[in-house]
Each structure stands twice: as C-alpha cells, then as structure tokens.
Design an enzyme around this catalytic site. Structure first.
Site, mmCIF file in Angstrom:
data_model
loop_
_atom_site.group_PDB
_atom_site.id
_atom_site.type_symbol
_atom_site.label_atom_id
_atom_site.label_comp_id
_atom_site.label_asym_id
_atom_site.label_seq_id
_atom_site.Cartn_x
_atom_site.Cartn_y
_atom_site.Cartn_z
ATOM 1 N N LYS A 72 -54.209 -16.540 -2.763
ATOM 2 C CA LYS A 72 -54.350 -15.901 -1.258
ATOM 3 C C LYS A 72 -53.188 -15.854 -0.625
ATOM 4 O O LYS A 72 -52.265 -16.666 -0.738
ATOM 5 C CB LYS A 72 -55.499 -16.750 -0.513
ATOM 6 C CG LYS A 72 -55.861 -16.001 0.546
ATOM 7 C CD LYS A 72 -56.911 -16.751 1.523
ATOM 8 C CE LYS A 72 -57.314 -16.138 2.911
ATOM 9 N NZ LYS A 72 -58.230 -17.077 3.491
ATOM 10 N N SER A 118 -62.677 -14.559 4.560
ATOM 11 C CA SER A 118 -61.364 -13.955 4.399
ATOM 12 C C SER A 118 -60.428 -13.658 3.168
ATOM 13 O O SER A 118 -59.852 -13.087 2.968
ATOM 14 C CB SER A 118 -60.096 -14.358 5.628
ATOM 15 O OG SER A 118 -60.012 -15.743 5.522
ATOM 16 N N SER A 158 -64.333 -18.989 4.798
ATOM 17 C CA SER A 158 -63.353 -18.018 4.154
ATOM 18 C C SER A 158 -63.251 -18.093 2.477
ATOM 19 O O SER A 158 -62.932 -17.134 2.240
ATOM 20 C CB SER A 158 -62.170 -17.923 4.893
ATOM 21 O OG SER A 158 -62.038 -17.460 6.219
#
Length: 491
Positions: A211, A287, A311
């Site tokens: 990420k 996210s 997330s």
C-alpha cells in the site's frame, strides 16, 4: 445546552454497563447512510467549509446533527483517557494447538515455523464457481523448487497482467506505481537462489503488493496524493517491507489507496478508482483498496495494507479476501505514514488464512520484547477441527441494522459455520457502538491533522487534494483538544 446543541450524554461507569442479551442499553443507529450528491454540490460544500467564518458555522451544525457534541465533546464520561492499547495480558488460560516462537528467530526462520503450522497439502477451501484458483505462497514455493516455474517467469506474467489491467479496456486502478525493471531484478535474484538450492524461505520469489502508505524503495510514498511523495523523502523500507525482503519476497509496487486514507470507497481522483474484480462497476473499498483488489484478482497472494479504522478489513470484505489487523504493537509502525498514531498500523491482505499466517510470521515485530505483549503463538492449522469451541458474539440490534440482502447472507454465513464447524453464536449487547464510532472519528481526524499540519497541510495547495478529502480535512481541523480528550475517555 441551548437551542442548537442537544443535552450531552451522561455515561455510566464501564463496570456498571450490562453486556447481556437483555440489556436496556440504548442503541443508536449509525448515521452513515449518505445520500448521493452531485459533484458540484460536493465542491460547493468543500468551498463553504474552507471559508473562515461560514465554514465554522456549517461545521458546528454538522457536528450537532451527527451527535458529536452530545455523545463526545460535551458528554460526562467517568473514565480517564486511554491513548494506547496498554492493557496487560493474562495467561490464565493456556492456548491450545499453538506453536510458540522464540523472539531470537529471523523473519525467514519465523516463516518456516509458520509453514510447519499448516497442512501438508492445504488449498483454498472456497473458490469461485468458474474454477479460478489463486495460488498460495506454498503453491509458488513448490513450483519454484520443482522447476515448474521460476520467479522470473511469474514476474513477467505479473507485469503483463498489470499492464493489461491498467489499460483503457479495464482501467482497474490496482497500482499507483510499478517499476518493471525493479520487479524483474528482484525476481531474477530469487531465481538464482532457487537454482543454487538456497531459497531464503517459503516466501522467496513470492510477489507482495505494498500500500502507498508504507515506505518501499525505490518508490516514493505519497499516501495516494499528488504532492506528499515529493514533500516527504523516502530513505528506507518500512520495517514490514524490510522483513519481507529478508525472506526473499518480491515487492511488486505501490498499491492504490483512498487519498490520505480519508475514505472507504477506494475512489482516488489522482490515480483512478480501484475497481472490484468481481464486478468492475463496484468499488473495492478503502482505504487499502488496491492491495485487496490485487490479491482478489490473483496478481499476488499477499499484500500489505494499513488499518486505522477498518482500512484493511473493509476492502477485504468487499473483495472476498482475508484482511488481518493484528493487536496493537505486534507489527512495527516504522516507515508507515503517521496518519493515525494510536489506532493505525500495518495489516495483511491475503487470499487464504494460510497465507495470512505465513506473512504475519514474517513481519511480526520481535525487536522490542514487552511485558505487555504475550509471546508470539502461531495457530496450528493442520486440522479444520483445531478450533472446535469458537463462540461468536452477536448483537442482534446492530446485526439486523442493515439491508435485507446483507442480513440474509450474514445469517447464512453464521448457519454455515455452525453446521460445518460446530461454532455457536451467543447473544450479547455491545453498548455505545455509535458513540464509539464518533469517538474513533474524532481520534483519527485529530491525529491526522496533528501529524500532517506543521510540515505539509499548512503549505499545501488545496487544489491538489480531492474534494471529499478537502471536506474531511476541514472536519478534522475543527476538533478541539476537549473533543480529543473526550474521545480518549470513551476509548
């Protein structure tokens, strides 16, 4: 409290709250069902909130309507603040069917310990009807050792798939940046190790997406923005990334994410929306949407995400993969953007529980033994009946507060677990869920603002930020020290 603000809530001491199924605790349905708003109205709201006087008035109204004043800011809360998860652990009940690892082991040695905890021929239990089967970490390791495939061959296929997925026909938005030369260099190094009969671990040559909230050379870490990567220098790998490299894993690039982690859709105005591989008309969640979708699509068996408020877990749910946020302190935050100091941490997305365990063993932080952390126990997954006495707590008011299709599917899942594994559901009351949600939002927003303000937000050009994040940043900036402390007392 006057006309504009409802009377604040008076909380009972935590020890007096009834958690039983017949508790009279009041349930407040979460106010999260946002209406669909035209783009120009979102832009107008962002502009209004950024206007000096008018913005504060509108924010005050929004905080009143969303019960922030009533349930958090002005509430009477008997407990003192709690800022980190410093609860002591008690080993009164000895864990069964676990493998205890020594703190002196290297990441590669811990991986081997984890491999010993899984069945000899484990495969994914639940696969799509079309027959698509994701390869696990051990599938790749066996293929590399037997010569059926090499890390270089897999890396080339991966790069071709990323190019296809990123093209105009699909436009899946999985990655923000992927350097083919760097991926191939790592894969070729791994291939040589296998040819010499000396792979570093079962993770050697396995692709891992990272990420864009964790440092991973040679890429900048932008947090899904257009500006943070150039404003903040990335000088070294995050601790989790470095541990995976020590196991021979191939870092596949920086996965897309919701800008600054300030949303749950995975729609990024700068790098494109991450589409759900099961239905390209649906979002992947956020996210860590890029990480979840890359695993879901079969591009890599494991990905790193970061989780401050779901997330990792939310995109895992939407994409049908495993999402794991470990206990606070289990993974190092070194090299992670400090968006949420006391709630955020790295997390793992993987296609199977087996791969989640192996990746977790690789990146567990054993560098600072603490009396507040129990020893690292890896569950033995050699038998499906190794966890026969699991009980699931079900709060009916919250469980049923959803649309009928979701409620029905979740009910069927519970029934399947009961029928197949013998797991039972126990009716309980989980009090103050909406109160906790708002306290958590205040916590995340305050910490994000404090973390980024001095170096970045104060000098940032707002035009470089997406409209939804501009609204979020305005809300974050409105929280006071009283708001934050009240949130920690609820915590």
């Amino acid at each position: 409290m006057g006309f504009f603000i409802p009377p604040p809530k008076v909380y009972k001491p935590a020890a007096e709250v009834d958690l039983g199924p017949d508790s009279d605790e009041h349930y407040i349905s979460p106010n999260v069902k946002a209406p669909r708003v035209a783009g120009f109205l979102v832009k107008m709201l962002a502009w209004v909130l950024e206007t000096p006087v008018l913005g504060w008035i509108v924010l005050g109204v929004l905080k009143r309507d969303n019960l922030v004043y009533k349930l958090v800011s002005d509430a009477e809360i008997p407990e003192p603040p709690l800022f980190t998860a410093t609860h002591t652990w008690q080993a009164a009940i000895q864990e069964q069917s676990v493998r205890v690892t020594e703190s002196r082991l290297s990441p590669a040695e811990r991986v081997q310990e984890a491999v010993a905890c899984v069945p000899a021929a484990a495969q994914a239990q639940l696969e799509p009807a079309a027959g698509f089967r994701r390869w696990t970490v051990r599938d790749f390791h066996r293929a590399y050792r037997s010569g059926q495939a090499t890390p270089t061959m897999v890396a080339r296929r991966f790069l071709a798939a990323v190019e296809e997925c990123s093209g105009p026909d699909l436009n899946m938005g999985f990655f923000i940046s992927c350097d083919p030369a760097d991926v191939l260099r790592q894969a070729e190094d791994s291939t040589r190790r296998y040819q010499q009969g000396a792979p570093l671990s079962a993770m050697d040559g396995v692709l891992v997406a990272v990420k864009d909230e964790l440092d991973c050379l040679p890429y900048p870490t932008s947090g899904g923005t257009r500006w943070l990567g150039s404003a903040r220098r990335c000088a070294a790998d995050a601790a989790c990334v470095a541990q995976l490299r020590a196991c021979g894993a191939v870092m596949a690039g920086k996965a897309n994410m919701h800008e600054l982690g300030a949303g749950t859709s995975g729609i990024n105005p700068h790098h494109g929306a991450t589409r759900n591989p099961y239905n390209v008309g649906r979002v992947s969640g956020g996210s860590s949407g890029g990480s979840a979708a890359a695993v879901c699509a079969g591009l890599c068996p494991v990905a790193l995400g970061a989780d401050g408020g779901g997330s990792v877990r939310m995109p895992a749910a939407l994409c049908g993969v495993v999402g794991f946020k470990p206990t606070a302190g289990r993974l190092s935050n070194s090299g992670l953007l400090p968006l949420n100091w006391t709630v955020g941490m790295p997390g793992i997305l993987a296609a199977t529980v087996e791969d989640t365990l192996i990746a977790y063993a690789a990146i567990a932080d054993q560098s600072k033994p603490s009396p507040l952390q129990p020893e690292l126990n890896l569950p033995m997954l050699t038998r499906t009946r190794s966890m026969p006495s699991i009980r699931l707590a079900k709060y009916a008011k919250w469980f049923d507060d959803s649309s009928e299709d979701i409620r029905s599917l979740c009910g069927k899942a519970l029934q399947m677990l009961r029928t197949h594994y013998g797991w039972e559901s126990v009716d309980v009351t989980v009090p103050e869920i909406e109160e906790m949600r708002l306290a958590h939002y205040v916590t995340m927003g305050s910490e994000c603002t404090a973390s980024l303000a001095a170096k970045y937000l104060d000098s940032m050009d707002r035009s470089e930020v997406g409209w939804d994040v501009r609204i979020a940043l305005s809300a974050y900036g409105s929280f006071s020290s009283r708001d934050y402390l009240s949130a920690q007392r609820l915590r």
